[in-house]
Scaffold this active site. Structure first.
Site, PDB file in Angstrom:
ATOM      1  N   ASP A  94      40.216  -8.103 -24.401  1.00  0.00           N
ATOM      2  CA  ASP A  94      40.888  -9.323 -25.178  1.00  0.00           C
ATOM      3  C   ASP A  94      41.319  -8.134 -26.330  1.00  0.00           C
ATOM      4  OD1 ASP A  94      41.935 -11.495 -26.578  1.00  0.00           O
ATOM      5  OD2 ASP A  94      40.758 -12.570 -24.853  1.00  0.00           O
TER       6      ASP A  94
ATOM      7  N   HIS B 194      46.884 -10.967 -25.329  1.00  0.00           N
ATOM      8  CA  HIS B 194      45.591 -10.666 -25.511  1.00  0.00           C
ATOM      9  C   HIS B 194      45.189  -9.175 -25.125  1.00  0.00           C
ATOM     10  CE1 HIS B 194      44.147 -14.505 -26.930  1.00  0.00           C
ATOM     11  NE2 HIS B 194      44.847 -15.051 -25.853  1.00  0.00           N
TER      12      HIS B 194
ATOM     13  N   GLU C 162      49.131 -17.204 -23.559  1.00  0.00           N
ATOM     14  CA  GLU C 162      49.180 -16.834 -25.237  1.00  0.00           C
ATOM     15  C   GLU C 162      49.815 -15.676 -25.393  1.00  0.00           C
ATOM     16  OE1 GLU C 162      45.616 -19.722 -27.047  1.00  0.00           O
ATOM     17  OE2 GLU C 162      44.951 -17.731 -26.478  1.00  0.00           O
TER      18      GLU C 162
END
Ligand code: ACM
Ligand code: ZN
Length: 753
Positions: free
Chosen positions: A195, A268, A331
């Site tokens: 991440d 990410h 995202e």
């Protein structure tokens, strides 16, 4: 015995011990997750030093697991004889199913695969005293109740996730986590390895992933929404070596747990881009992120990035034999792609419409690569945007709409909606809870989760493979806190995915959880215990208090003092006719068990009057319905998912309150929740009137970094009606979590004075 009778006897009445059972307090039949069929027969089986075990060679692992469990848990040594027999049975069609028959002279375990036999052993284990879990069973023999269990799972995918990027946990702990999953008959561990804040898997071809991407310079202290944000100045990080990963994968295999690694892309990925800035669109070197959120530095779609990712995946495939590789997909802000010549060239050359189709291109290209290696991809539901890759499985987290869309397109789905599966949310309304990301997901809500969205036909619902609890670790600093957030909610999730809905019963489950505490203690698992908390409800007859556990008494006060064994014993609803503070707690005959419950009831002019809404609250956040907006009780300051907050997703809200007759109104107060990380935004304005559908004034609401935005209107007029129109905040802007999606509105009590 028929199913109904056996369940009635075994599950609902098993805790009412028969006389014979009462003679031996160690005997119980409380198993989590509850089996499909359990019947209690007369008598007991005794395990002692003359007991033996034999097994079909296919069941070596399960049989040896059981032997070690007995021998490490006690002084008993098992012999080689047929008193406990593992038998291969081709008539058991489900490879994870089993039969466990305990008679006075014999235990028979039947299964068609070692996995089924392993689950039989997990049930048998729970029939033994918890002292076996930590080697503290000191008797020479142990009695087990004679039972017959026939059991199989409801869903093929039964998972738990763990984020090790935000905070990292030891190999020993990962094994302990795997052990807990296996005990609960879960079969998948989703290991979130990369991440923005850290890269945690050794990739030999790219050493800077170890030296740079695995470490951040410092970490945010406290909650993201604190202002100003503060950092600890302490370097944090680490990674699992390939040897460690192989060791964990082999360990999990023995426990019939598949590990799905997650390598996040295209978003990410800031830690990787920090190590290799050429993987990004701008060539800039971002830091390995030191705070939480969504970041703009995502992988560029040029060929060099795919070369890197394919190299990384080649090493990942060597480590993880799982059919699925999780490629993230969530995202990914498209801002840098919009101004990147390479990405724009890719869009043009591939005939793509926009950056969403570029994300789809990205995911599909990786899918093709992984399919060529015999693997399948799974990704968060954003992979639907711009077109789903042909063979992808979708992990539905932003509610259930992604699941519905994917299943209708004949794609497999794993359910992890935030509303029911995010174990990083608070589990109690108690203000002493350790800091969490926000939200509110109590045990009961997890328990009542049905992984099959009701919008799906029977045929479409076949695509729902199962469900998974997720633990994101921004606010989970250590292993004890992982356990605290996961237990007992994992117990509920295990029953969601294993047990059939008709066998589920929350009260009975709570009884089994209470019983399970001793086992968790023996396993040194730091579970949360909120079973002795009180739930309150204002009804037409007064304020009702209840507790889910049996055999305990609620004591309460209304004079502001702390309840004790000398206070009022709660027997019926407490009449409410004025502002009242109720304090209550659960006691056994000696002491208080749970935490203190305090309810402040503001007996304002709208309490118990008529209220109508133009739309229903979202089914994941119904609070206590429209009436809950005028019940005299405000929601939590920090948990928007409680039963006083109502959530609406993207809709404009219209509220009409009818006071029954013309009433002097001095003021109208309400408040809205702010939690941008969860896509929750207070409206930009509310419109207000004193007649139905008529607006007299518009009140602007300033953006706030606080949890709540308060609105307080001074009126000083007489009216029968109050009308509020609350336009949704709108689409979330670029640069924020959930950008491009509709915002949520959460509204609390409307207080009319
Ligand atoms: C997620 O929670 N971003 C999948
Ligand atoms: Zn680019």
């Amino acid at each position: 015995m028929t199913f109904n009778k056996s369940i009635a006897l075994a599950v609902f009445i098993s805790f009412l011990f028969s006389c014979k059972e009462a003679e031996n307090a160690q005997i119980d039949t409380k198993i989590i997750p509850v089996p499909s069929h359990l019947s209690i027969n007369d008598g007991t089986f005794i395990i002692n030093n003359s007991t033996g075990i034999t097994y079909d060679s296919a069941f070596k692992d399960s049989a040896e697991f059981f032997k070690s469990f007995i021998e490490n848990g006690s002084n008993i040594q098992l012999q080689k004889n047929k008193s406990i027999e593992f038998i291969k049975d081709g008539s058991i069609k489900n490879s994870e199913g089993y039969e466990l028959k305990i008679s006075t002279d014999k235990i028979e375990i039947r299964a068609n695969s070692d996995q089924g036999a392993f689950y039989a052993v997990q049930s048998l284990r729970q029939l033994l005293p918890p002292e076996f879990e930590n080697g503290k069973f000191n008797n020479d023999s142990v009695q087990i109740s004679c039972v017959t269990i026939t059991d199989e799972p409801q869903f093929a995918y039964r998972g738990m996730h763990l984020d090790v990027a935000r905070h990292m946990f030891s190999v020993a702990f990962i094994k302990k986590y795997i052990d807990a999953l296996a005990m609960l008959k879960m079969n998948t561990f989703h290991w979130h390895l990369t991440d923005d804040q850290g890269w945690r898997v050794e990739i030999k071809k790219y050493p800077k992933l170890q030296t740079i991407a695995a470490f951040r310079d410092e970490t945010l202290i406290g909650h993201y929404s604190n202002s100003p944000q503060r950092f600890d100045g302490i370097r944090y990080g680490g990674y699992y070596t390939q040897e460690q990963i192989k060791e964990v994968v082999a360990y999990a295999q023995q426990k019939h747990i598949t590990i799905i690694p997650e390598i996040e892309m295209p978003g990410h990925s800031q830690a990787a881009i920090s190590a290799y800035p050429e993987l990004g669109c701008t060539g800039e070197q971002p830091i390995v992120a030191s705070k939480w959120g969504v970041f703009e530095h995502i992988y560029c779609s040029k060929d060099e990035t795919f070369d890197f990712l394919e190299d990384v995946l080649d090493e990942v495939l060597e480590l993880f034999p799982s059919k699925y590789i999780h490629i993230g997909g969530d995202e990914a802000p498209k801002k840098l792609w919009k101004s990147c010549p390479n990405c724009q060239k890719r869009i043009k050359n591939e005939g793509l419409k926009d950056e969403h189709e570029l994300q789809s291109y990205f995911v599909s290209r990786i899918e093709k690569f992984l399919n060529s290696k015999g693997r399948q991809i799974i990704g968060w539901d954003e992979i639907l945007e711009g077109g789903l890759a042909p063979n992808a499985t979708v992990m539905s987290w932003r509610g259930t709409s992604g699941a519905i869309e994917a299943a209708k397109q004949s794609h497999n789905v794993v359910m992890t909606p935030t509303s029911h599966c995010y174990f990083d949310y608070y589990q109690s309304e108690n203000s002493n809870e350790p800091l969490a990301i926000g939200g509110y997901l109590p045990l009961e809500k997890v328990y009542h989760f049905n992984p099959i969205p009701e919008e799906l036909s029977r045929k479409e619902s076949k695509y729902i493979l199962g469900a998974q609890g997720n633990l994101w670790t921004e606010y989970i600093l250590n292993e004890k806190q992982v356990e605290y957030m996961v237990f007992p909610r994992i117990l509920a999730m295990s029953e969601v995915v294993w047990s059939t809905p008709k066998h589920k019963n929350y009260k009975n489950f709570v009884n089994r959880v209470e019983h399970f505490h001793k086992r968790l203690e023996a396993l040194d698992i730091n579970y949360a215990n909120h079973l002795y908390e009180i739930e309150g409800n204002l009804t037409s007859v007064g304020y009702e208090l209840k507790t889910i556990t049996s055999n305990n008494t609620i004591y309460y006060t209304i004079d502001g003092t702390k309840p004790s064994l000398k206070s009022n014993v709660y027997t019926e609803a407490i009449p409410i006719t004025k502002n009242t503070i109720i304090k209550a707690a659960i006691f056994n005959d000696k002491q208080q068990l749970g935490s203190l419950f305090t309810q402040n009831i503001v007996y304002h002019k709208a309490v118990a009057k008529q209220i109508t809404l133009n739309v229903e609250p979202h089914k994941s956040y119904p609070g206590s319905g429209a009436a809950g907006l005028i019940n005299g009780i405000s929601g939590s300051d920090t948990r928007y998912g409680d039963k006083e907050w109502l959530g609406f997703w993207g809709e404009d809200l219209e509220i009409t309150i009818d006071l029954g007759e013309k009433t002097e109104i001095n003021s109208v107060e309400t408040r809205f929740y702010n939690s941008p990380g969860q896509w929750i935004y207070a409206p930009k304005e509310i419109q207000f009137g004193l007649k139905k559908q008529k607006i007299d004034s518009i009140i602007k609401i300033q953006t706030s970094t606080k949890n709540t935005s308060e609105v307080n209107l001074t009126i000083n007029k007489k009216s029968r009606y109050i009308y509020l129109k609350i336009p949704n905040y709108g689409i979330i802007q670029e640069g924020n979590q959930g950008a491009g999606n509709k915002a949520w509105t959460f509204i609390d009590e409307i207080i009319i004075k």
